[in-house]
Design a protein around this motif. Structure first.
Motif, mmCIF file in Angstrom:
data_model
loop_
_atom_site.group_PDB
_atom_site.id
_atom_site.type_symbol
_atom_site.label_atom_id
_atom_site.label_comp_id
_atom_site.label_asym_id
_atom_site.label_seq_id
_atom_site.Cartn_x
_atom_site.Cartn_y
_atom_site.Cartn_z
ATOM 1 N N PRO A 144 11.453 -1.268 3.720
ATOM 2 C CA PRO A 144 11.186 -1.544 3.110
ATOM 3 C C PRO A 144 9.901 -1.536 1.347
ATOM 4 C CG PRO A 144 8.623 -2.164 4.286
ATOM 5 C CD PRO A 144 9.484 -0.721 4.821
ATOM 6 N N LYS A 145 10.384 -2.004 0.219
ATOM 7 C CA LYS A 145 9.719 -1.352 -1.093
ATOM 8 C C LYS A 145 8.241 -1.886 -1.452
ATOM 9 C CE LYS A 145 13.420 1.356 -2.149
ATOM 10 N NZ LYS A 145 13.488 1.974 -1.364
ATOM 11 N N ALA A 146 7.458 -1.911 -1.951
ATOM 12 C CA ALA A 146 6.582 -1.967 -1.895
ATOM 13 C C ALA A 146 6.259 -3.944 -2.276
ATOM 14 C CB ALA A 146 6.407 -1.584 -3.888
ATOM 15 N N SER A 147 7.142 -4.673 -2.676
ATOM 16 C CA SER A 147 7.286 -6.015 -2.899
ATOM 17 C C SER A 147 7.327 -6.498 -1.248
ATOM 18 C CB SER A 147 8.679 -6.685 -3.310
ATOM 19 O OG SER A 147 9.832 -6.293 -2.520
ATOM 20 N N GLY A 148 7.420 -5.886 -0.222
ATOM 21 C CA GLY A 148 7.737 -5.993 1.316
ATOM 22 C C GLY A 148 9.008 -6.401 1.646
ATOM 23 N N ARG A 149 9.893 -6.204 1.067
ATOM 24 C CA ARG A 149 11.441 -6.641 1.176
ATOM 25 C C ARG A 149 11.930 -5.255 1.795
ATOM 26 N NH1 ARG A 149 13.136 -11.660 2.154
ATOM 27 N NH2 ARG A 149 14.785 -10.216 3.407
ATOM 28 N N GLN B 35 1.172 -2.899 5.049
ATOM 29 C CA GLN B 35 0.247 -3.778 4.796
ATOM 30 C C GLN B 35 -0.613 -4.572 5.222
ATOM 31 O OE1 GLN B 35 3.777 -5.871 4.089
ATOM 32 N NE2 GLN B 35 4.938 -5.008 2.175
ATOM 33 N N THR B 36 -0.697 -3.934 6.537
ATOM 34 C CA THR B 36 -1.801 -4.600 7.670
ATOM 35 C C THR B 36 -2.480 -3.209 8.532
ATOM 36 O OG1 THR B 36 -2.078 -5.283 9.792
ATOM 37 C CG2 THR B 36 -0.484 -4.620 9.336
ATOM 38 N N ASP B 37 -3.360 -2.956 8.184
ATOM 39 C CA ASP B 37 -4.589 -2.028 8.880
ATOM 40 C C ASP B 37 -4.181 -2.004 10.703
ATOM 41 O OD1 ASP B 37 -5.636 0.381 7.926
ATOM 42 O OD2 ASP B 37 -7.150 -0.254 7.927
ATOM 43 N N LYS B 38 -4.034 -2.751 11.255
ATOM 44 C CA LYS B 38 -3.711 -3.030 12.474
ATOM 45 C C LYS B 38 -3.266 -1.935 13.500
ATOM 46 C CE LYS B 38 -2.067 -6.441 15.617
ATOM 47 N NZ LYS B 38 -3.173 -7.137 16.362
ATOM 48 N N TYR B 39 -2.413 -1.437 12.972
ATOM 49 C CA TYR B 39 -2.049 -0.292 13.435
ATOM 50 C C TYR B 39 -2.215 1.127 13.863
ATOM 51 C CZ TYR B 39 1.806 -4.113 15.052
ATOM 52 O OH TYR B 39 2.025 -5.226 15.881
ATOM 53 N N VAL C 50 0.725 -1.245 -0.179
ATOM 54 C CA VAL C 50 0.003 -0.216 0.003
ATOM 55 C C VAL C 50 1.131 1.091 0.173
ATOM 56 C CG1 VAL C 50 -1.726 1.373 1.056
ATOM 57 C CG2 VAL C 50 -1.950 -1.040 1.213
ATOM 58 N N THR C 51 0.869 2.464 -0.685
ATOM 59 C CA THR C 51 1.518 3.198 -0.634
ATOM 60 C C THR C 51 0.702 4.267 0.441
ATOM 61 O OG1 THR C 51 1.221 3.584 -3.236
ATOM 62 C CG2 THR C 51 1.871 5.829 -2.143
ATOM 63 N N ILE C 52 2.046 4.740 1.117
ATOM 64 C CA ILE C 52 2.264 5.748 2.595
ATOM 65 C C ILE C 52 2.796 6.993 1.680
ATOM 66 C CG2 ILE C 52 3.223 5.968 4.698
ATOM 67 C CD1 ILE C 52 4.079 3.461 4.868
ATOM 68 N N PRO C 53 1.351 7.915 2.276
ATOM 69 C CA PRO C 53 2.270 9.161 2.070
ATOM 70 C C PRO C 53 2.820 9.854 2.637
ATOM 71 C CG PRO C 53 -0.482 9.290 3.286
ATOM 72 C CD PRO C 53 0.757 7.954 3.540
ATOM 73 N N ARG C 54 3.521 10.656 1.170
ATOM 74 C CA ARG C 54 4.706 11.569 1.524
ATOM 75 C C ARG C 54 5.214 12.256 2.901
ATOM 76 N NH1 ARG C 54 9.394 13.431 -0.774
ATOM 77 N NH2 ARG C 54 10.685 15.420 -0.414
ATOM 78 N N ILE C 55 6.385 11.779 3.469
ATOM 79 C CA ILE C 55 6.015 12.627 4.908
ATOM 80 C C ILE C 55 6.960 13.658 5.104
ATOM 81 C CG2 ILE C 55 7.216 12.695 7.014
ATOM 82 C CD1 ILE C 55 6.971 9.412 6.778
#
Length: 616
Positions: A611-616, A334-338, A75-80
Motif C-alpha cells: 500500500p501507498k502512504a494512504s494505506g490503500r 501502521q501498527t507496531d504489533k507485528y 510510517v515509512t518502511i526502510p528500503r529493502i
C-alpha cells in the motif's frame, strides 16, 4: 496443349507456396494472436450433481458484533532492495539465457498440465493423468496465474482467465477443506494476479471474494478460531463446527496476508477482522509458552492452550514466522504489533535454535536450525535436524533485518541461506534432501573439521577403537553420507506440511517433491545484497533439479536425492510453477521486476501490491 495446361497449376502452386513462406517467416510479426492457441480440453469433474450439497447462504452461529478495523496512518518502511549497478551487455545476455531456460521449463510443465490436467488440481507428469489434492477447483491453474503474468505469457493467461468461471467454490466432493492451503494457493493466486494487472480483469477479484465468502464460514466457531481442516458440510447444513484441539502453528498464523489484502481491496472489514482475532490470541500466548517468544508446533485452539513442548521453525510452524515481517509491510507499518511479535520471536530463535554445522570448509559459516523435541522444566532436548522447509528462514531473517533495522541479523540470514546451498552442493544429485542430520559445532566462532567427531556423531557413540571406526565407516558408506552429514532421515523432496499432517492422521505418505524454500531465500538475499554468487548457486540448483525431475509430460517428484537417476513419483504440485520456477525466473530478471519495495510475496510466492502512504 496438354503440357501447357499442366504447367500452369504447378506454377500457381509454387507462387502460393513462396508467398506463404514470405508472409509467415520473413515479414515482421507481432505476438501470436490468442485465437491461434488451442483451447485446452477441460478435465473438470462433471459428475457433481446439481442437487449436490452446496454451501450457499449460512446463518452465522457466532456473528461478530463489531469488526476490528484496519489500522490507519502511515510510517515509512526502510528500503529493502539493493541499489544494483548497471550490468554490461555480456552480463545481460548471460542472465537472459538463464531466465529463458527457466521459462522453457515452466512452459514445458504448464503445457503438460494444459494437455492432461486442465481444470484439475495437479498433473501426473509421468503418466499424463491428474489428481485433485485441493478440493478439485483447479489448484495449478489458479496458483500459476501470477507466474503467467510475470513471465509475459499473455496468451496463456487469457486461456486461464476464460476458464475461471467454471470454478464453483460452493461445492466439492472432498470431505474436508484444508483452510490454509486453499487460502494461500487459490485466494493468493487471484489477488496477486489482480494486483499485477492493476484490476484489469474483474473476474480475479470476484473469484477471490467468492472464495472469501465461502471460507469465512470456517471461522464461525465459539471463539472465532477457524476449524482449519474444515468439515464444510456441517456448515452447509447449519450445524456447529469446532476449533481443533491440535492445530499446527502454521495453519493458524499464516492466513493474515491474504485476508488483509482482500479487505484492503474490497473495503469489507470482516476478512481482516477474522485473522486479526487469531493473531491477537497468538500475541497473548507468545509469552506464556514453555519457550517465551516462540510458539509450540501444536496448539489447542479450542481452549487456546500453548503448553506443548515441541518447538521448530520447520514443518507445521514455518510460515507463521514468515508472515510477521510481511504482514507488517503489507499494513504499511501502521501498527507496531507485528514488529513486537517478530522481535520476541527472533531473539528466542537466535538464542536457542540457530547452530553452526561442522564442515570441511572451516571458513564457511554454514548455519542451520535445531528443533526442541522435549522440555522438562528449563531443560531442553535438541535435535540437530535441518529440513528443507526451514530454508525459507534465511530470506525471512533478511527481510526482518531490513524493515526492522536489525543489521546484526543479516549475518544469520546469510549463514542460514548458505547452509541450504551447502546441503544442495554436497549431494550426488546436487539437490538437498528433505530431512537430515549434521554434526553441530561446539563453538560457533571456531569450528575446525574433526573427522573423529563426525564419525562419532554418525553412530552416536564415541570412537574408542578400530571396530567402532569401521562401524561408522560402514554406516557412512551404506547411507551415502557426505562429510558433515550424520544421517539422512528422508532422502527426498516432500509435499508441504499439509501432507505431513495427512501422514500423521492417516499413516501414509506416498509423494515426494521439489521444494522452493531454498530458492526463495536465494531470491530474497540476492535482491537485498546484490551478491551475484547467489545467482550462480541458483543456476546450479536449477540445472540439477530440471535434470532430475523432467519427465514425459512435466516435472515429477523424486524419491532419493542420493541417486543420480532417482525414481519419478508421478506428482507435480502446483507450487512447482507458482513458487520454485517463479523464484528462479525472478532471480534472473531485472531487479526492478517485482521489486521487494513495491510488492510483498506471500508464502506461496504471490506478490501483493504494497500500500501507498494512504494505506490503500
Amino acid at each position: 496443349m496438354f503440357s501447357k495446361r499442366k504447367t500452369r497449376p504447378i506454377s500457381t502452386a509454387f507462387f502460393l507456396i513462396v508467398a506463404t513462406y514470405i508472409l509467415f517467416f520473413w515479414l515482421p510479426r507481432t505476438q501470436t494472436p490468442r485465437s491461434r492457441l488451442t483451447k485446452p480440453i477441460s478435465r473438470k469433474d462433471s459428475t457433481i450433481r446439481q442437487d449436490a450439497i452446496r454451501l450457499d447462504k449460512v446463518t452465522a452461529r457466532y456473528p461478530v458484533a463489531q469488526y476490528i478495523p484496519l489500522p490507519q496512518g502511515s510510517v515509512t518502511i526502510p528500503r529493502i532492495q539493493h541499489d544494483f549497478p548497471k550490468e554490461t551487455p555480456s552480463e545481460r545476455n548471460e542472465r537472459l539465457k538463464k531466465r529463458d531456460a527457466v521459462k522453457e521449463a515452466f512452459l514445458y510443465s504448464w503445457n503438460g498440465y494444459k494437455d492432461f490436467a486442465w481444470m484439475r488440481d495437479e498433473l501426473k507428469p509421468r503418466t499424463g493423468g491428474y489428481d485433485d489434492t485441493f478440493n478439485g477447483w483447479g489448484a495449478t491453474l489458479v496458483d500459476s496465474l501470477d507466474a503467467l503474468i510475470i513471465m509475459g505469457l499473455d496468451d496463456e493467461l487469457q486461456l486461464a482467465l476464460e476458464a475461471l468461471d467454471e470454478i464453483d467454490f460452493t461445492t466439492t466432493k472432498s470431505r474436508q477443506v484444508p483452510v490454509f492451503e486453499i487460502i494461500i494457493r487459490y485466494m493468493g493466486g487471484f489477488i496477486a494476479a489482480h494486483d499485477l494487472t492493476e484490476g484489469k480483469h474483474p473476474i480475479l477479484l470476484r473469484k477471490a471474494v467468492e472464495l472469501g465468502e465461502m471460507i469465512f464460514n470456517a471461522f464461525d466457531t465459539h471463539n472465532r478460531m477457524p476449524q482449519v481442516r474444515w468439515d464444510w458440510t456441517r456448515s452447509a447444513k447449519n450445524q456447529e463446527i469446532y476449533p481443533s484441539v491440535r492445530t499446527s502453528l502454521a495453519e493458524m498464523g499464516s492466513l493474515t496476508m491474504e485476508f488483509t489484502r482482500l479487505t484492503q481491496l474490497t473495503g469489507d472489514p470482516k476478512y481482516y477482522d477474522a485473522v486479526q482475532r487469531v493473531m491477537n490470541e497468538l500475541e497473548v500466548g507468545q509469552d506464556k509458552t514453555r519457550m517465551p517468544g516462540l510458539w509450540p508446533t501444536w496448539i489447542d485452539t479450542d481452549q487456546m492452550r500453548f503448553d506443548d513442548s515441541e518447538f521448530t521453525i520447520g514443518a507445521c510452524a514455518d510460515s507463521a514466522y514468515e508472515y510477521l515481517p510481511k504482514e507488517h509491510i503489507l499494513l504499511g507499518a501502521q501498527t507496531d504489533k507485528y514488529r513486537r511479535m517478530y522481535e520476541k520471536a527472533i531473539a528466542t530463535f537466535n538464542e536457542n535454535l540457530v547452530f553452526r554445522a561442522m564442515t570441511k570448509d572451516e571458513n564457511r559459516q554454514v548455519l542451520f536450525t535445531a528443533n526442541v523435541v522435549a522440555m522438562r522444566g528449563d531443560s531442553k532436548t535438541f535435535q540437530y535436524t535441518p529440513d528443507h522447509l526451514k530454508c525459507f528462514m534465511g530470506g525471512t531473517v533478511a527481510i526482518g533485518a531490513k524493515v526492522f533495522n536489525r543489521p546484526e541479523d543479516m549475518e544469520v540470514a546469510k549463514g542460514l541461506t548458505d547452509g541450504c546451498v551447502w546441503a544442495y552442493d554436497v549431494m550426488p544429485t546436487g539437490i538437498m534432501p528433505e530431512i537430515f542430520k549434521v554434526s553441530p559445532c561446539k563453538k560457533a566462532d571456531k569450528c575446525p573439521w574433526d573427522e573423529e567427531q563426525w564419525m562419532s556423531d554418525v553412530i552416536s557413540q564415541t570412537i574408542e577403537n578400530e571396530e567402532m571406526r569401521e562401524k561408522a565407516e560402514e554406516r557412512i558408506k551404506t547411507l551415502g553420507l557426505p562429510p558433515g552429514v550424520t544421517d539422512i532421515k528422508d532422502a527426498a523432496y516432500k509435499l508441504r506440511f499439509d501432507s505431513l499432517l495427512r501422514l500423521m492422521h492417516f499413516g501414509s505418505l506416498t509423494y515426494l517433491l521439489y521444494r522452493p524454500e531454498a530458492l526463495e531465500s536465494l531470491f530474497v538475499m540476492y535482491r537485498i545484497t546484490g551478491d551475484k554468487t547467489l545467482q550462480d548457486s541458483a543456476w546450479r540448483m536449477f540445472k540439477n533439479i530440471d535434470k532430475a525431475t523432467r519427465t514425459k509430460y512435466g516435472h515429477s517428484s523424486i524419491n532419493d536425492v542420493r541417486h543420480e537417476r532417482p525414481k519419478h513419483m508421478d506428482k507435480m504440485e502446483s507450487f512447482w510453477l507458482a513458487e520454485t520456477l517463479k523464484y528462479l525466473y525472478l532471480i534472473f530478471s531485472e531487479p526492478d521486476h517485482i521489486s521487494l519495495d513495491d510488492y510483498v510475496l506471500s508464502t506461496e510466492a504471490h506478490p501483493f501490491k504494497r500500500p501507498k502512504a494512504s494505506g490503500r
